[in-house]
Design a protein around this motif. Sequence first.
Motif, PDB file in Angstrom:
ATOM      1  N   LEU A  38      17.707  15.233  52.523  1.00  0.00           N
ATOM      2  CA  LEU A  38      16.479  15.384  51.731  1.00  0.00           C
ATOM      3  C   LEU A  38      16.765  15.226  50.240  1.00  0.00           C
ATOM      4  N   GLY A  39      17.971  15.591  49.838  1.00  0.00           N
ATOM      5  CA  GLY A  39      18.354  15.496  48.435  1.00  0.00           C
ATOM      6  C   GLY A  39      18.949  14.156  48.039  1.00  0.00           C
ATOM      7  N   ASN A  40      19.198  13.266  49.000  1.00  0.00           N
ATOM      8  CA  ASN A  40      19.785  11.958  48.680  1.00  0.00           C
ATOM      9  C   ASN A  40      18.916  11.224  47.674  1.00  0.00           C
ATOM     10  N   GLY A  41      19.504  10.925  46.523  1.00  0.00           N
ATOM     11  CA  GLY A  41      18.758  10.216  45.485  1.00  0.00           C
ATOM     12  C   GLY A  41      17.552  10.992  44.970  1.00  0.00           C
ATOM     13  N   GLY A  42      17.533  12.301  45.196  1.00  0.00           N
ATOM     14  CA  GLY A  42      16.385  13.117  44.781  1.00  0.00           C
ATOM     15  C   GLY A  42      15.147  12.855  45.625  1.00  0.00           C
ATOM     16  N   ILE A 140      19.439  25.499  48.869  1.00  0.00           N
ATOM     17  CA  ILE A 140      19.960  25.074  50.171  1.00  0.00           C
ATOM     18  C   ILE A 140      20.510  23.644  50.080  1.00  0.00           C
ATOM     19  N   ILE A 141      19.794  22.778  49.383  1.00  0.00           N
ATOM     20  CA  ILE A 141      20.288  21.406  49.204  1.00  0.00           C
ATOM     21  C   ILE A 141      21.624  21.428  48.468  1.00  0.00           C
ATOM     22  N   ALA A 142      21.709  22.224  47.415  1.00  0.00           N
ATOM     23  CA  ALA A 142      22.958  22.329  46.648  1.00  0.00           C
ATOM     24  C   ALA A 142      24.082  22.892  47.522  1.00  0.00           C
TER      25      ALA A 142
END
Length: 184
Positions: A38-42, A140-142
């Motif tokens: 979900l965090g890939n490339g924001g 959680i992404i971090a």
Amino acid sequence: MNAIISSVQGLDNSILIYIKDYMQGPIMDKFMVVMSSLGNGGFIWIVIGIILLISKKYRKAGFITLIALLFSAILGEGILKHLVQRSRPFTHVPSMKLLIAEPLSFSFPSGHAASSFAAAGVLAKYFKDYALEFYSMASIIAFSRLYLYVHYPTDVAAGIVLGLICSKAALYLCNKLSMQKQRN
């Protein structure tokens, strides 16, 4: 100075080993892969920003979110990673089997953490009732980047700080421009 760097590296490694030894399991593996993606490339934050742009009522929040993401990408991915050039943790453990494709960029700072906290900082300002949810998702992404062994804790901490600075800078800049526009 070398002693400090060595101590920080030792602490970084200890935290990663703890996560690997005591937190990993099949359900968490799948969950962390999804959260990291979900965090890939924001990605998730860009989607939220674009959705907000569609609504006239929330357009400003969407615009500032996207500006904060742009700031974090330029500073983190474009400048800091290339200045620091820190290798990723998995490169020091040849037997490490990653759950995701090997990231090709440098490790410091974490782009996932920077973009997540850049967006969460802006969104929390505009949607105070959901601040906990935005910061929880960003956290959680971090954390997923530590879990997946692609960042050191100090990479993630630096990404968080960078992201929050970018959110504050975007809010300040856009509000300043808005005030000037109102005066004219």
